[in-house]
Design an enzyme around this catalytic site. Structure first.
Site, PDB file in Angstrom:
ATOM      1  N   SER A  32       0.853  -1.187   0.000  1.00  0.00           N
ATOM      2  CA  SER A  32       0.000   0.000   0.000  1.00  0.00           C
ATOM      3  C   SER A  32       0.892   1.241   0.000  1.00  0.00           C
ATOM      4  O   SER A  32       1.759   1.358  -0.862  1.00  0.00           O
ATOM      5  CB  SER A  32      -0.954  -0.023   1.199  1.00  0.00           C
ATOM      6  OG  SER A  32      -1.923   1.009   1.095  1.00  0.00           O
ATOM      7  N   THR A  33       0.722   2.156   0.948  1.00  0.00           N
ATOM      8  CA  THR A  33       1.498   3.394   0.956  1.00  0.00           C
ATOM      9  C   THR A  33       2.997   3.096   1.008  1.00  0.00           C
ATOM     10  O   THR A  33       3.463   2.366   1.869  1.00  0.00           O
ATOM     11  CB  THR A  33       1.106   4.254   2.167  1.00  0.00           C
ATOM     12  OG1 THR A  33      -0.309   4.443   2.168  1.00  0.00           O
ATOM     13  CG2 THR A  33       1.803   5.600   2.124  1.00  0.00           C
ATOM     14  N   HIS A  81      -2.323  -1.199  -3.531  1.00  0.00           N
ATOM     15  CA  HIS A  81      -3.429  -0.248  -3.380  1.00  0.00           C
ATOM     16  C   HIS A  81      -3.114   1.006  -4.191  1.00  0.00           C
ATOM     17  O   HIS A  81      -2.240   1.788  -3.830  1.00  0.00           O
ATOM     18  CB  HIS A  81      -3.627   0.123  -1.908  1.00  0.00           C
ATOM     19  CG  HIS A  81      -4.035  -1.023  -1.049  1.00  0.00           C
ATOM     20  ND1 HIS A  81      -3.861  -1.032   0.320  1.00  0.00           N
ATOM     21  CD2 HIS A  81      -4.629  -2.199  -1.352  1.00  0.00           C
ATOM     22  CE1 HIS A  81      -4.334  -2.171   0.823  1.00  0.00           C
ATOM     23  NE2 HIS A  81      -4.797  -2.896  -0.179  1.00  0.00           N
ATOM     24  N   MET A 117      -0.416   1.319   5.182  1.00  0.00           N
ATOM     25  CA  MET A 117      -1.278   1.631   6.319  1.00  0.00           C
ATOM     26  C   MET A 117      -2.250   0.483   6.573  1.00  0.00           C
ATOM     27  O   MET A 117      -2.612  -0.245   5.656  1.00  0.00           O
ATOM     28  CB  MET A 117      -2.085   2.898   6.035  1.00  0.00           C
ATOM     29  CG  MET A 117      -1.275   4.177   6.002  1.00  0.00           C
ATOM     30  SD  MET A 117      -2.262   5.574   5.400  1.00  0.00           S
ATOM     31  CE  MET A 117      -3.749   5.364   6.373  1.00  0.00           C
ATOM     32  N   ASP A 124      -4.478  -4.740   5.963  1.00  0.00           N
ATOM     33  CA  ASP A 124      -4.874  -5.589   4.837  1.00  0.00           C
ATOM     34  C   ASP A 124      -3.732  -6.534   4.479  1.00  0.00           C
ATOM     35  O   ASP A 124      -2.594  -6.097   4.289  1.00  0.00           O
ATOM     36  CB  ASP A 124      -5.235  -4.717   3.632  1.00  0.00           C
ATOM     37  CG  ASP A 124      -5.814  -5.540   2.490  1.00  0.00           C
ATOM     38  OD1 ASP A 124      -6.462  -6.581   2.762  1.00  0.00           O
ATOM     39  OD2 ASP A 124      -5.630  -5.137   1.321  1.00  0.00           O
TER      40      ASP A 124
END
Length: 309
Positions: A119-120, A145, A237, A240
């Site tokens: 993600s991030t 993501h 973050m 998940d």
């Protein structure tokens, strides 16, 4: 400042140059906003390569519902950046130290499948990891993501820098060594068996852990690979992927989380480490070599069948 937000709708050179200048002056996380179109997809990838932690889609003028949702997401990202994120290092783009080939350690890469979630900060971590993968690395399936408008351009950019082939998944492909498929940014991607082969297919667009595609959905589909599966959870973050990674480990898979020191946001990897889902942790550039060594060790320790005449 504690975090910087830049609109990529500025003139192309001005926006990227501004990001580069700001990163030299202020060692803080940078978030970018971009309109949802092909032109800005390329600009978004440039921004990520310049050290932006995440790019969010800015809805068109007059889309008040979209603007409100963007505002809510932006507030969440700013809070997370202030409290948990660290800026992406300003290291030069050094030549990768590619891991040893699978054939050199006596492994058949076609027997394995690697599922990756991020993600991030994930674009930078994925680039570091995939650049170190040898040409005969097992097939890789990735959930990053990222807005749907950007995933195809992101995959094409990675492909330019890697020895393996990287592209956005179409759906229905048969997996092959030396290939990485990235999920489209609006639909869950899962692994499926087709005889002796692994394939990928898209399923639906429901939110899972507030995300679509979801890393947990991909990892849960990889449980069927058992000890021939590998799960890798990179920076991001939230949590998940932590649950699905635990399911993979219980099924016998090799599971790895990005280490705290190299994570831009130590959220998803931390959840995996604390739940016992991750057997190992490492920075992204060392993960391909770690995978090859651990799978080779496991293959050597597995009792071989004895032929009886």
């Amino acid at each position: 400042p504690e975090v910087i937000v830049v609109d990529l709708g500025l003139e192309r050179n001005d926006a990227i140059r501004l990001i580069q200048q700001l990163r030299q002056l202020y060692p803080v996380p940078v978030i970018a906003l971009a309109p949802p179109d092909a032109e800005h997809a390329e600009r978004a990838v440039q921004a990520l390569n310049s050290g932006v932690a995440e790019v969010l889609v800015r809805p068109p003028q007059g889309d008040f519902i979209g603007a409100r949702r963007l505002g809510e997401r932006l507030v969440d990202r700013i809070r997370a950046a202030i409290h948990t994120a660290r800026p992406i290092p300003k290291n030069p783009d050094r030549a990768p130290r590619r891991a040893a080939s699978f054939s050199s350690v006596g492994l058949d890469p076609a027997r394995y499948v690697v599922a990756v979630g991020a993600s991030t900060g994930g674009p930078q971590a994925l680039r570091a990891m995939l650049r170190c993968a040898p040409r005969d690395f097992p097939p890789i399936v990735i959930v990053q993501h990222m807005p749907v408008f950007f995933t195809k351009s992101f995959a094409a950019n990675l492909d330019h820098h890697c020895a393996i082939d990287v592209r956005e998944a179409v759906g229905g492909e048969t997996l092959a060594p030396g290939t990485a498929l990235i999920a489209r940014g609006d639909t869950h991607l899962v692994l499926a068996r087709d005889g002796l082969n692994w394939t990928v297919r898209y399923t639906d667009s429901r939110l899972v852990n507030l995300h679509c595609p979801s890393v947990d959905v991909l990892f849960d589909s990889a449980v069927a690979a058992g000890s021939f599966g590998v799960g890798v959870l990179l920076t991001g973050m939230g949590a998940d992927g932590a649950s699905g990674l635990l399911h993979m480990r219980r099924a016998g898979a090799l599971t790895i989380a990005q280490d705290r020191q190299s994570s831009i946001v130590y959220g998803m990897p931390k959840a995996a480490a604390e739940s016992g889902a991750a057997a190992l942790s490492a920075p992204p550039e060392r993960i391909p070599g770690l995978i090859a060594r651990r799978l080779a060790d496991a293959a050597r320790s597995t009792p071989q069948p004895v032929s009886v005449k």
